[in-house]
Write a protein that holds these residues in place. Structure first.
Motif, PDB file in Angstrom:
ATOM      1  N   VAL A  40       0.827  -1.206   0.000  1.00  0.00           N
ATOM      2  CA  VAL A  40       0.000   0.000   0.000  1.00  0.00           C
ATOM      3  C   VAL A  40       0.862   1.256   0.000  1.00  0.00           C
ATOM      4  N   ASP A  41       2.099   1.140   0.497  1.00  0.00           N
ATOM      5  CA  ASP A  41       2.998   2.295   0.525  1.00  0.00           C
ATOM      6  C   ASP A  41       3.510   2.680  -0.861  1.00  0.00           C
ATOM      7  N   ALA A  42       3.189   1.883  -1.877  1.00  0.00           N
ATOM      8  CA  ALA A  42       3.609   2.209  -3.243  1.00  0.00           C
ATOM      9  C   ALA A  42       2.713   3.266  -3.880  1.00  0.00           C
ATOM     10  N   LEU A  43       1.594   3.569  -3.242  1.00  0.00           N
ATOM     11  CA  LEU A  43       0.686   4.598  -3.756  1.00  0.00           C
ATOM     12  C   LEU A  43       1.191   5.975  -3.384  1.00  0.00           C
ATOM     13  N   GLY A  44       0.962   6.951  -4.245  1.00  0.00           N
ATOM     14  CA  GLY A  44       1.386   8.315  -3.945  1.00  0.00           C
ATOM     15  C   GLY A  44       0.967   9.281  -5.023  1.00  0.00           C
ATOM     16  N   TYR A  45       1.620  10.432  -5.011  1.00  0.00           N
ATOM     17  CA  TYR A  45       1.346  11.482  -5.994  1.00  0.00           C
ATOM     18  C   TYR A  45       2.669  11.991  -6.556  1.00  0.00           C
ATOM     19  N   ASP A  46       2.651  12.372  -7.807  1.00  0.00           N
ATOM     20  CA  ASP A  46       3.829  12.909  -8.465  1.00  0.00           C
ATOM     21  C   ASP A  46       3.373  14.047  -9.374  1.00  0.00           C
ATOM     22  N   LYS A  47       3.730  15.283  -8.990  1.00  0.00           N
ATOM     23  CA  LYS A  47       3.348  16.480  -9.759  1.00  0.00           C
ATOM     24  C   LYS A  47       1.841  16.538 -10.013  1.00  0.00           C
ATOM     25  N   GLY A  48       1.082  16.198  -8.970  1.00  0.00           N
ATOM     26  CA  GLY A  48      -0.367  16.254  -9.070  1.00  0.00           C
ATOM     27  C   GLY A  48      -1.016  15.025  -9.649  1.00  0.00           C
ATOM     28  N   ASN A  49      -0.215  14.046 -10.081  1.00  0.00           N
ATOM     29  CA  ASN A  49      -0.753  12.820 -10.657  1.00  0.00           C
ATOM     30  C   ASN A  49      -0.813  11.716  -9.600  1.00  0.00           C
ATOM     31  N   ARG A  50      -1.903  10.976  -9.577  1.00  0.00           N
ATOM     32  CA  ARG A  50      -1.994   9.801  -8.701  1.00  0.00           C
ATOM     33  C   ARG A  50      -1.151   8.705  -9.342  1.00  0.00           C
ATOM     34  N   VAL A  51      -0.243   8.115  -8.581  1.00  0.00           N
ATOM     35  CA  VAL A  51       0.685   7.135  -9.148  1.00  0.00           C
ATOM     36  C   VAL A  51       0.809   5.928  -8.233  1.00  0.00           C
ATOM     37  N   ILE A  52       1.360   4.876  -8.804  1.00  0.00           N
ATOM     38  CA  ILE A  52       1.699   3.680  -8.046  1.00  0.00           C
ATOM     39  C   ILE A  52       3.006   3.132  -8.598  1.00  0.00           C
ATOM     40  N   ASP A  53       3.916   2.748  -7.723  1.00  0.00           N
ATOM     41  CA  ASP A  53       5.203   2.173  -8.118  1.00  0.00           C
ATOM     42  C   ASP A  53       5.099   0.654  -8.038  1.00  0.00           C
ATOM     43  N   LEU A  54       5.047   0.020  -9.198  1.00  0.00           N
ATOM     44  CA  LEU A  54       4.860  -1.418  -9.259  1.00  0.00           C
ATOM     45  C   LEU A  54       6.170  -2.144  -9.557  1.00  0.00           C
ATOM     46  N   PRO A  55       6.417  -3.280  -8.918  1.00  0.00           N
ATOM     47  CA  PRO A  55       7.575  -4.095  -9.282  1.00  0.00           C
ATOM     48  C   PRO A  55       7.422  -4.567 -10.727  1.00  0.00           C
ATOM     49  N   VAL A  56       8.506  -4.512 -11.471  1.00  0.00           N
ATOM     50  CA  VAL A  56       8.466  -4.940 -12.869  1.00  0.00           C
ATOM     51  C   VAL A  56       9.578  -5.941 -13.115  1.00  0.00           C
ATOM     52  N   LYS A  57       9.468  -6.638 -14.223  1.00  0.00           N
ATOM     53  CA  LYS A  57      10.412  -7.684 -14.583  1.00  0.00           C
ATOM     54  C   LYS A  57      11.803  -7.100 -14.795  1.00  0.00           C
ATOM     55  N   GLY A  58      12.809  -7.786 -14.227  1.00  0.00           N
ATOM     56  CA  GLY A  58      14.192  -7.365 -14.428  1.00  0.00           C
ATOM     57  C   GLY A  58      14.856  -6.954 -13.130  1.00  0.00           C
ATOM     58  N   ARG A  59      16.188  -6.951 -13.154  1.00  0.00           N
ATOM     59  CA  ARG A  59      16.998  -6.517 -12.025  1.00  0.00           C
ATOM     60  C   ARG A  59      16.665  -7.277 -10.744  1.00  0.00           C
ATOM     61  N   GLY A  60      16.471  -8.591 -10.882  1.00  0.00           N
ATOM     62  CA  GLY A  60      16.259  -9.409  -9.707  1.00  0.00           C
ATOM     63  C   GLY A  60      14.995  -9.081  -8.938  1.00  0.00           C
ATOM     64  N   GLY A  61      14.026  -8.441  -9.593  1.00  0.00           N
ATOM     65  CA  GLY A  61      12.768  -8.131  -8.947  1.00  0.00           C
ATOM     66  C   GLY A  61      12.801  -6.863  -8.111  1.00  0.00           C
ATOM     67  N   THR A  62      13.934  -6.129  -8.082  1.00  0.00           N
ATOM     68  CA  THR A  62      14.062  -4.942  -7.250  1.00  0.00           C
ATOM     69  C   THR A  62      13.702  -3.658  -8.011  1.00  0.00           C
ATOM     70  N   LYS A  63      13.554  -3.773  -9.306  1.00  0.00           N
ATOM     71  CA  LYS A  63      13.255  -2.600 -10.111  1.00  0.00           C
ATOM     72  C   LYS A  63      11.771  -2.273 -10.036  1.00  0.00           C
ATOM     73  N   THR A  64      11.449  -0.993  -9.970  1.00  0.00           N
ATOM     74  CA  THR A  64      10.054  -0.565  -9.971  1.00  0.00           C
ATOM     75  C   THR A  64       9.818   0.434 -11.089  1.00  0.00           C
ATOM     76  N   LYS A  65       8.581   0.533 -11.506  1.00  0.00           N
ATOM     77  CA  LYS A  65       8.192   1.468 -12.553  1.00  0.00           C
ATOM     78  C   LYS A  65       6.986   2.251 -12.057  1.00  0.00           C
TER      79      LYS A  65
END
Length: 346
Positions: A192-217
């Protein structure tokens, strides 16, 4: 001229099993296969370095390479061959045996590509004499994904059903899959801590494929999905932990999301619901977006390193009515008409 009739024996005749339970599923089993084949410490160390390479940074990708290489080493050991010095003829025998085993073209192509990549590294490290798969004829793989896709109308029906009959959690989860076109692994792993805002946009940082699972987009959550997510968060509460969890607080898993997608599709009257998966949603969104946006824009959203991967998602690219010839013809017709008008006026 060939005088030895035995030389014409089909190369695919092999009693060695090449499908079923893999000979190696982890690094330890792979090392055991290498030792059984008599490979040197340099070859083992080179293999470890190869597996640590960028293309195998993801745990799932690394596991796939281990499995594919394990089949090759299993085959060589059964034939009493030295992996460090294999003749190209033996590599061709292996390819033919894979075909005779009834493996799909994509599976055979992947296994051969993994072995060839391994040999390129071993040759570079001085642990092998040659790459026996160099310039080999490999299976042609279709450049269109076979994953069952959905039309926008079918997705609309699934969303409408979820909103009306399902829980707030289910509706929010499906909305998130649709607006981000993310992989199911990202949804089940996100907190739930992946939710947030960036320059007024509602965003979510999701784990993505690659870098041993540590990379987020970082993904945008548009207002449509944000409303569904907020309704769920009111119900969920502000407690930390996985964004989508069970009643006991444990994160939902991928099999659950698979069953959920199929159940909703069935309830919404979607044909062939039993062949759907969460990846069907990702494919469907990619196809829909490619009808409206440039390839590179969709590629960035999906997180593909290679645009050819994104192109495989474009189910409608072969339709004749999408041919650029229509736009080309209209442009030249307009230009010709302008010149004819000038000529007449002159």
């Amino acid at each position: 001229m060939i005088h030895d009739a035995a030389a014409l024996t089909p190369l695919a005749d092999s009693p060695i099993p090449l499908r079923g339970r893999p000979p190696a599923r982890d690094d330890r089993a792979l090392v055991e296969l290498m030792h059984a084949a008599g490979m040197t410490p340099l070859a083992v160390a080179s293999t470890a370095a190869w597996l640590d390479g960028e293309k195998r940074a993801s745990p799932s990708t690394r596991a796939s390479y281990v499995t594919d290489l394990g089949w090759w080493l299993h085959y060589l050991h059964a034939r009493g061959l030295d992996p460090a010095d294999v003749h190209p003829l033996e590599a061709d025998r292996y390819a033919a045996a894979l075909r005779a085993a009834g493996l799909a073209d994509s599976t055979r192509a992947r296994r051969l590509a993994a072995v060839s990549s391994w040999y390129r590294y071993l040759v570079r490290a001085g642990a092998a004499q040659r790459n026996p798969l160099l310039d080999m004829e490999r299976p042609a793989v279709e450049d269109v994904s076979k994953t069952r896709s959905l039309s926008k109308d079918e997705l609309d029906r699934m969303l409408a059903h979820s909103r009306q009959y399902e829980t707030a959690r289910t509706y929010a989860l499906l909305c998130l899959l649709v607006v981000t076109a993310c992989r199911v692994g990202g949804v089940v792993a996100v907190g739930v801590d992946a939710l947030g805002y960036d320059k007024g946009n509602r965003v979510i940082d999701l784990p993505v494929k690659g870098r041993g699972g540590t990379k987020t987009k970082r993904f945008i959550i548009p207002p449509y999905a944000s409303v569904a997510l907020d309704a769920y968060l009111v119900e969920r509460g502000a407690k930390p932990g996985p964004l989508f969890s069970t009643s006991t607080g444990r994160p939902i898993d991928q099999p659950y999301v698979y069953r959920l997608v199929r159940r909703i599709a069935k309830a919404a009257g979607v044909p062939q619901w039993e062949s759907l998966s969460p990846h069907s949603v990702r494919h469907s969104i990619a196809t829909y977006l490619l009808e409206q946006h440039p390839l590179h824009v969709v590629q960035d959203l999906l997180g593909h390193a290679d645009p050819r991967t994104t192109r495989r998602y474009d189910r409608a690219r072969g339709l004749l009515d999408r041919s650029p010839a229509y736009a080309l013809g209209a442009a030249f017709a307009q230009g010709e008409a302008q010149h004819l008008k000038v000529g007449v006026d002159g």
